[in-house]
Design a protein around this motif. Structure first.
Motif, PDB file in Angstrom:
ATOM      1  N   GLU A 185      13.282  -3.637  -3.782  1.00 36.98           N
ATOM      2  CA  GLU A 185      12.477  -4.629  -3.085  1.00 36.98           C
ATOM      3  C   GLU A 185      11.409  -5.204  -4.015  1.00 36.98           C
ATOM      4  O   GLU A 185      11.045  -4.581  -5.019  1.00 36.98           O
ATOM      5  CB  GLU A 185      11.791  -3.998  -1.876  1.00 36.98           C
ATOM      6  CG  GLU A 185      12.737  -3.481  -0.820  1.00 36.98           C
ATOM      7  CD  GLU A 185      11.987  -2.828   0.323  1.00 36.98           C
ATOM      8  OE1 GLU A 185      12.384  -3.022   1.476  1.00 36.98           O
ATOM      9  OE2 GLU A 185      11.000  -2.122   0.039  1.00 36.98           O
ATOM     10  N   PRO A 186      10.878  -6.382  -3.706  1.00 36.32           N
ATOM     11  CA  PRO A 186       9.726  -6.911  -4.452  1.00 36.32           C
ATOM     12  C   PRO A 186       8.575  -5.913  -4.421  1.00 36.32           C
ATOM     13  O   PRO A 186       8.413  -5.165  -3.455  1.00 36.32           O
ATOM     14  CB  PRO A 186       9.379  -8.205  -3.705  1.00 36.32           C
ATOM     15  CG  PRO A 186      10.631  -8.597  -2.991  1.00 36.32           C
ATOM     16  CD  PRO A 186      11.319  -7.314  -2.646  1.00 36.32           C
ATOM     17  N   LEU A 187       7.765  -5.923  -5.458  1.00 32.47           N
ATOM     18  CA  LEU A 187       6.682  -4.950  -5.585  1.00 32.47           C
ATOM     19  C   LEU A 187       5.775  -4.941  -4.359  1.00 32.47           C
ATOM     20  O   LEU A 187       5.308  -3.879  -3.937  1.00 32.47           O
ATOM     21  CB  LEU A 187       5.869  -5.251  -6.844  1.00 32.47           C
ATOM     22  CG  LEU A 187       4.653  -4.370  -7.113  1.00 32.47           C
ATOM     23  CD1 LEU A 187       5.049  -2.900  -7.189  1.00 32.47           C
ATOM     24  CD2 LEU A 187       3.962  -4.810  -8.395  1.00 32.47           C
ATOM     25  N   SER A 188       5.503  -6.113  -3.775  1.00 34.25           N
ATOM     26  CA  SER A 188       4.602  -6.191  -2.624  1.00 34.25           C
ATOM     27  C   SER A 188       5.096  -5.350  -1.458  1.00 34.25           C
ATOM     28  O   SER A 188       4.297  -4.863  -0.646  1.00 34.25           O
ATOM     29  CB  SER A 188       4.438  -7.649  -2.178  1.00 34.25           C
ATOM     30  OG  SER A 188       5.694  -8.195  -1.803  1.00 34.25           O
ATOM     31  N   MET A 189       6.424  -5.165  -1.353  1.00 29.62           N
ATOM     32  CA  MET A 189       6.995  -4.330  -0.299  1.00 29.62           C
ATOM     33  C   MET A 189       7.378  -2.948  -0.814  1.00 29.62           C
ATOM     34  O   MET A 189       7.364  -1.966  -0.062  1.00 29.62           O
ATOM     35  CB  MET A 189       8.228  -5.017   0.303  1.00 29.62           C
ATOM     36  CG  MET A 189       7.954  -6.362   0.927  1.00 29.62           C
ATOM     37  SD  MET A 189       9.479  -7.147   1.519  1.00 29.62           S
ATOM     38  CE  MET A 189       9.982  -6.007   2.807  1.00 29.62           C
ATOM     39  N   ALA A 190       7.710  -2.866  -2.091  1.00 24.95           N
ATOM     40  CA  ALA A 190       8.190  -1.607  -2.668  1.00 24.95           C
ATOM     41  C   ALA A 190       7.124  -0.517  -2.671  1.00 24.95           C
ATOM     42  O   ALA A 190       7.463   0.676  -2.690  1.00 24.95           O
ATOM     43  CB  ALA A 190       8.694  -1.843  -4.089  1.00 24.95           C
ATOM     44  N   ARG A 191       5.848  -0.908  -2.629  1.00 23.10           N
ATOM     45  CA  ARG A 191       4.793   0.110  -2.609  1.00 23.10           C
ATOM     46  C   ARG A 191       4.872   0.989  -1.369  1.00 23.10           C
ATOM     47  O   ARG A 191       4.245   2.047  -1.317  1.00 23.10           O
ATOM     48  CB  ARG A 191       3.416  -0.540  -2.708  1.00 23.10           C
ATOM     49  CG  ARG A 191       3.096  -1.118  -4.077  1.00 23.10           C
ATOM     50  CD  ARG A 191       1.621  -1.491  -4.187  1.00 23.10           C
ATOM     51  NE  ARG A 191       1.345  -2.180  -5.430  1.00 23.10           N
ATOM     52  CZ  ARG A 191       1.388  -3.510  -5.576  1.00 23.10           C
ATOM     53  NH1 ARG A 191       1.687  -4.271  -4.528  1.00 23.10           N
ATOM     54  NH2 ARG A 191       1.127  -4.074  -6.735  1.00 23.10           N
ATOM     55  N   ARG A 192       5.635   0.574  -0.373  1.00 19.86           N
ATOM     56  CA  ARG A 192       5.812   1.427   0.810  1.00 19.86           C
ATOM     57  C   ARG A 192       6.512   2.732   0.455  1.00 19.86           C
ATOM     58  O   ARG A 192       6.500   3.679   1.256  1.00 19.86           O
ATOM     59  CB  ARG A 192       6.605   0.673   1.885  1.00 19.86           C
ATOM     60  CG  ARG A 192       5.873  -0.523   2.459  1.00 19.86           C
ATOM     61  CD  ARG A 192       6.698  -1.206   3.541  1.00 19.86           C
ATOM     62  NE  ARG A 192       7.973  -1.691   3.013  1.00 19.86           N
ATOM     63  CZ  ARG A 192       8.937  -2.220   3.757  1.00 19.86           C
ATOM     64  NH1 ARG A 192       8.781  -2.321   5.079  1.00 19.86           N
ATOM     65  NH2 ARG A 192      10.057  -2.646   3.204  1.00 19.86           N
ATOM     66  N   ALA A 193       7.122   2.794  -0.729  1.00 16.79           N
ATOM     67  CA  ALA A 193       7.701   4.058  -1.182  1.00 16.79           C
ATOM     68  C   ALA A 193       6.645   5.153  -1.242  1.00 16.79           C
ATOM     69  O   ALA A 193       6.973   6.350  -1.166  1.00 16.79           O
ATOM     70  CB  ALA A 193       8.360   3.873  -2.547  1.00 16.79           C
ATOM     71  N   PHE A 194       5.382   4.753  -1.388  1.00 15.63           N
ATOM     72  CA  PHE A 194       4.298   5.728  -1.373  1.00 15.63           C
ATOM     73  C   PHE A 194       4.327   6.547  -0.081  1.00 15.63           C
ATOM     74  O   PHE A 194       4.095   7.766  -0.092  1.00 15.63           O
ATOM     75  CB  PHE A 194       2.957   5.015  -1.508  1.00 15.63           C
ATOM     76  CG  PHE A 194       1.769   5.923  -1.394  1.00 15.63           C
ATOM     77  CD1 PHE A 194       1.407   6.746  -2.444  1.00 15.63           C
ATOM     78  CD2 PHE A 194       1.017   5.966  -0.234  1.00 15.63           C
ATOM     79  CE1 PHE A 194       0.312   7.603  -2.338  1.00 15.63           C
ATOM     80  CE2 PHE A 194      -0.071   6.808  -0.117  1.00 15.63           C
ATOM     81  CZ  PHE A 194      -0.424   7.625  -1.174  1.00 15.63           C
ATOM     82  N   TYR A 195       4.624   5.891   1.034  1.00 17.42           N
ATOM     83  CA  TYR A 195       4.654   6.587   2.316  1.00 17.42           C
ATOM     84  C   TYR A 195       5.810   7.579   2.384  1.00 17.42           C
ATOM     85  O   TYR A 195       5.681   8.654   2.978  1.00 17.42           O
ATOM     86  CB  TYR A 195       4.744   5.582   3.459  1.00 17.42           C
ATOM     87  CG  TYR A 195       3.501   4.732   3.604  1.00 17.42           C
ATOM     88  CD1 TYR A 195       2.294   5.306   3.968  1.00 17.42           C
ATOM     89  CD2 TYR A 195       3.535   3.367   3.367  1.00 17.42           C
ATOM     90  CE1 TYR A 195       1.143   4.540   4.101  1.00 17.42           C
ATOM     91  CE2 TYR A 195       2.393   2.582   3.502  1.00 17.42           C
ATOM     92  CZ  TYR A 195       1.199   3.177   3.866  1.00 17.42           C
ATOM     93  OH  TYR A 195       0.061   2.414   3.994  1.00 17.42           O
ATOM     94  N   ALA A 196       6.938   7.231   1.765  1.00 11.23           N
ATOM     95  CA  ALA A 196       8.054   8.181   1.717  1.00 11.23           C
ATOM     96  C   ALA A 196       7.644   9.435   0.958  1.00 11.23           C
ATOM     97  O   ALA A 196       7.984  10.564   1.350  1.00 11.23           O
ATOM     98  CB  ALA A 196       9.276   7.536   1.066  1.00 11.23           C
ATOM     99  N   GLY A 197       6.912   9.250  -0.137  1.00  9.16           N
ATOM    100  CA  GLY A 197       6.420  10.393  -0.895  1.00  9.16           C
ATOM    101  C   GLY A 197       5.450  11.242  -0.103  1.00  9.16           C
ATOM    102  O   GLY A 197       5.507  12.484  -0.134  1.00  9.16           O
ATOM    103  N   MET A 198       4.561  10.604   0.646  1.00  9.22           N
ATOM    104  CA  MET A 198       3.587  11.349   1.444  1.00  9.22           C
ATOM    105  C   MET A 198       4.260  12.101   2.587  1.00  9.22           C
ATOM    106  O   MET A 198       3.891  13.242   2.907  1.00  9.22           O
ATOM    107  CB  MET A 198       2.521  10.399   1.990  1.00  9.22           C
ATOM    108  CG  MET A 198       1.606   9.813   0.915  1.00  9.22           C
ATOM    109  SD  MET A 198       0.577  11.068   0.098  1.00  9.22           S
ATOM    110  CE  MET A 198      -0.574  11.480   1.403  1.00  9.22           C
ATOM    111  N   VAL A 199       5.258  11.473   3.219  1.00 10.43           N
ATOM    112  CA  VAL A 199       6.005  12.149   4.281  1.00 10.43           C
ATOM    113  C   VAL A 199       6.717  13.373   3.718  1.00 10.43           C
ATOM    114  O   VAL A 199       6.705  14.462   4.314  1.00 10.43           O
ATOM    115  CB  VAL A 199       7.010  11.175   4.926  1.00 10.43           C
ATOM    116  CG1 VAL A 199       8.010  11.926   5.802  1.00 10.43           C
ATOM    117  CG2 VAL A 199       6.276  10.122   5.745  1.00 10.43           C
ATOM    118  N   ALA A 200       7.347  13.208   2.544  1.00 16.71           N
ATOM    119  CA  ALA A 200       8.053  14.330   1.922  1.00 16.71           C
ATOM    120  C   ALA A 200       7.086  15.456   1.566  1.00 16.71           C
ATOM    121  O   ALA A 200       7.414  16.648   1.725  1.00 16.71           O
ATOM    122  CB  ALA A 200       8.790  13.857   0.671  1.00 16.71           C
TER     123      ALA A 200
END
Length: 247
Positions: free
Chosen positions: A63-78
């Motif tokens: 995804e574009p960087l503006s949306m890709a930063r949501r990967a941070f939430y996947a890391g926090m959930v994990a």
């Protein structure tokens, strides 16, 4: 002073993770950012510490960087799910938006996100790095209660988890979070994250497409917004003087 254990055993990580283990006084996050362009997605950097669980993983979003930063939430959930897998009964693992992990209110550690400097917001970044740090043992040498706002796994009764166990569990839960994202869309990750936020009666949270936190209150039409990008620039839980979680 950060105390590091002798070189630990090789971690058991699921595919497609590739382990890079550091010794001495090194930063897993900084090293992962440094090698991300060459090593690529799935590289997991681990530092074997006596007092900290410290690791970082390289991601390659589409995804574009503006949306890709949501990967941070996947890391926090994990990270939260990995902690809950070892948590004693009734222990509360919560998140202070966006990056701080607490157990029963005590600051335990948190996550951070890195991306290439100058990367365009409207294009997929060549890489992202999610880094995490969790205090496993208190090394202050002071009596319990001196720092009532901070805690460690040992103090909270996490007797069966060390840095290597937590890192392995994080890798498994990150794969599960990413799989859920791919199958059901980001909403599955977003819901899992907001469930870890402190609950307030009549308040509802949602993650926007760009990662901002939307806050809605029952009986009101206005929507509050907490902006993710500036919040990620400096981890709120990290003490820049010690290089570890704040006390």
């Amino acid at each position: 002073m950060r105390v590091r254990a002798p070189f630990e055993q090789v971690l058991s990580l699921p595919p497609p993770f590739e382990l890079v283990t550091l010794r001495e006084r090194a930063s897993a996050f900084a090293h992962a950012v440094e090698i991300a362009p060459q090593r690529g997605a799935g590289t997991l950097v681990y530092v074997g510490c006596f007092d900290l669980a410290e690791f970082a993983v390289v991601l390659e979003p589409e995804e574009p960087l503006s949306m890709a930063r949501r990967a941070f939430y996947a890391g926090m959930v994990a990270l939260c799910d990995a902690l809950l897998a070892y948590a004693p009964p009734q222990k509360m693992v919560t998140v202070d938006w966006p990056d701080t992990i607490r157990v029963d209110g005590g600051l335990l550690g948190g996550g951070q996100l890195g991306w290439p400097p100058g990367a365009p917001e409207d294009e997929p970044p060549p890489w992202l790095v999610f880094g995490a740090m969790v205090r496993t043992v208190s090394m202050t040498g002071e009596e319990s209660g001196v720092h009532p706002l901070a805690t460690a796994l040992e103090q909270e009764g996490f007797d069966d988890v060390g840095a290597s166990n937590l890192t392995e569990a994080f890798a498994r839960h990150l794969m599960a979070a990413i799989h859920g994202w791919q199958v059901d869309g980001f909403d599955s990750v977003g819901r899992a994250f907001v469930e870890r936020l402190p609950r307030t009666a009549g308040t509802h949270y949602q993650i926007a497409d760009n990662g901002d936190l939307l806050v809605m209150h029952a009986g009101r039409t206005d929507v509050g917004r907490s902006v993710l990008l500036p919040a990620l620039r400096a981890p709120s839980w990290l003490d820049p003087q010690t290089g570890g979680p704040r006390l």
